[in-house]
Design a protein around this motif. Structure first.
Motif, PDB file in Angstrom:
ATOM      1  N   MET A 284       0.770  -1.639  -0.138  1.00  0.00           N
ATOM      2  CA  MET A 284       0.197   0.036  -0.042  1.00  0.00           C
ATOM      3  C   MET A 284       1.179   1.333   0.149  1.00  0.00           C
ATOM      4  O   MET A 284       0.397   2.012  -0.836  1.00  0.00           O
ATOM      5  CB  MET A 284      -1.291   0.110   1.024  1.00  0.00           C
ATOM      6  N   VAL A 303      -1.155   5.144   4.923  1.00  0.00           N
ATOM      7  CA  VAL A 303      -1.856   3.993   5.278  1.00  0.00           C
ATOM      8  C   VAL A 303      -2.132   3.591   6.481  1.00  0.00           C
ATOM      9  O   VAL A 303      -2.961   2.499   7.346  1.00  0.00           O
ATOM     10  CB  VAL A 303      -1.072   2.524   4.905  1.00  0.00           C
ATOM     11  N   PHE A 369      -8.725   2.441   2.252  1.00  0.00           N
ATOM     12  CA  PHE A 369      -8.087   1.922   2.920  1.00  0.00           C
ATOM     13  C   PHE A 369      -8.774   1.534   3.891  1.00  0.00           C
ATOM     14  O   PHE A 369      -8.449   0.387   4.921  1.00  0.00           O
ATOM     15  CB  PHE A 369      -6.771   2.546   3.038  1.00  0.00           C
TER      16      PHE A 369
END
Length: 460
Positions: A284, A303, A369
């Motif tokens: 990510m 993240v 996310f």
């Protein structure tokens, strides 16, 4: 909640936190260790690899010992090994001594996780088991977030040996806390399955080491390297021998009946898929860097919502398990993961240059996310542990949980191989952004397969 249950939660969750912390805390120290030992950076990676290998190999064996001789006793022994290994690491003056210390640490760590999960789950009635094990998932998530931060702070203000020295008093305190906790020990009349223990360790070692070596290669060509396919082939060839030995053992390390139970076999497959989902988060920060054109130093901050979402939804998932059942919780988790994968994949095509990045797109990525992290927290928290505990005999709870955890660890190792191979292939063709589309497509397939498998589970 009784005083006894609180003591059990505090003691065993602290053990889980300490074990999980040590898997990631060494990361920030690797460059310092390379400089102090004057070695090539490629060798220092073994400080992480050795821990992972020994941890996975020791887990089913120590779990079986826990079921036979008492889980509290094995937990305390594991903590003692963990402390001795940590002290050995702190005092080491070469890479070889550091690796020996890490192996001893991992040997102790393998006796912590399945024992802790079993003791926490069995301390609560079935209708409250989910929320208790949800705290285990949250503890693991918090440790994963804290580990690199704490490691960086220790390196900045102290020195890398302190990363290990802090484990010694912590482990000693947990050994003291474990005294007086309830213990269930039945007289043992069956012989210990040492042949099975050796074969189980060899099979896990071959598969884990083979898959780990693939990660060091670029693209799928790494599969055909001798240090990869020979280990994988050896693992495959040992499996029939392992099952033959376990069928004839009085008290097998891995009960063959586990794999003859269709429901339990489905749970193990879901564990492997959950392991693959877990390690997708490694890519990510690179996604933020390549797609949103963030500088490398700031990409990791994007993240954080993913990690926080997993910490929040893990205990929430435990409540959902108690109210609606483990299979429905898994469906919700895999569903959120699938939607998050679609959101992030579609966004790749919308951004062509840094000028295209807007607050709206950043908010969409954050939403994606949160979906991924929320789904992950629901999947890896309590549902699989609750399902396993419902399928195995009370006397084999630690062993059943250990088998599930090792299978999930194989998924942890396989996930980066698959995702990294997709990204490496696209990068070699000059299309790194397409590699992220491939990653999220693969994640969507994995989540969809997880949804399909959960339909095979029926609540008892």
């Amino acid at each position: 909640m009784t005083i006894q249950q609180i003591r059990i939660l505090v003691t065993y969750l602290s053990g889980v936190f300490l074990g999980a912390l040590d898997q990631g805390i060494i990361g920030p120290a690797l460059t310092t260790i390379v400089r102090d030992f004057n070695i090539s950076p490629k060798w220092c990676v073994w400080a992480v690899t050795v821990y992972t290998l020994v941890y996975a190999v020791s887990m089913p064996i120590t779990a079986k010992l826990a079921d036979r001789y008492g889980r509290r006793r094995i937990f305390m022994t594991g903590m003692a090994f963990f402390a001795v290994g940590s002290l050995f690491c702190a005092l080491s003056d070469s890479l070889y001594l550091l690796l020996v210390g890490r192996a001893v640490q991992a040997l102790g760590g393998g006796g912590i996780l399945p024992v802790a999960v079993a003791e926490i789950g069995l301390a609560f009635p079935q209708e409250r088991r989910g929320r208790a094990l949800g705290l285990y998932g949250a503890t693991w998530g918090i440790a994963s977030i804290v580990a690199p931060i704490l490691g960086g702070v220790v390196i900045q203000y102290l020195s890398w040996p302190w990363l290990f020295l802090i484990n010694v008093p912590a482990a000693a305190l947990l050994i003291v806390l474990a005294f007086g906790l309830p213990e269930e020990v039945e007289p043992q009349v069956k012989a210990m399955d040492w042949q099975g223990a050796l074969l189980v360790g060899m099979v896990i070692f071959c598969f884990m080491l083979g898959l780990t070596h693939i990660q060091g290669q670029k693209g799928w060509s790494g599969v055909w390297m001798p240090n990869v396919y020979l280990f994988l082939l050896a693992g495959l060839l040992l499996i029939p021998l392992l099952f033959w030995v376990e069928r004839n053992a009085e008290d097998p390390i891995v009960n063959p009946a586990y794999f003859q139970n269709p429901r339990l076999l489905t749970i193990f497959l879901l564990a492997a898929l959950s392991g693959m989902v877990m390690l997708t988060v490694l890519f990510m920060p690179a996604y933020v860097e390549y797609v949103l054109h963030f500088p490398p130093g700031k990409a990791s901050y994007m993240v954080v919502p993913l990690a926080l979402a997993s910490v929040v939804t893990s205990p929430l998932g435990g409540l959902i398990v108690d109210r609606f059942g483990a299979s429905r919780t898994l469906s919700l988790g895999f569903g959120a993961t699938a939607v998050g994968a679609v959101v992030l994949a579609v966004l790749v095509e919308q951004i062509g240059s840094p000028a295209d990045v807007s607050t709206r797109y950043i908010m969409i990525v954050t939403f994606g996310f949160i979906l991924l992290g929320g789904g992950l927290g629901l999947i890896v928290g309590s549902p699989l542990n609750v399902l396993v505990m419902g399928e195995v005999d009370r006397r084999e709870v630690s062993s059943g949980l250990a088998v599930m955890t090792v299978i999930r660890s194989l998924g942890n190792t396989l996930g980066p191989v698959v995702m990294g191979g997709l990204l490496a292939t696209a990068t070699s063709l000059g299309q790194p952004k397409d590699g992220f589309v491939d990653i999220f497509t693969a994640l969507l397939v994995i989540a969809s397969l997880g949804l399909l498998l959960t339909t095979r589970l029926r609540e008892k």
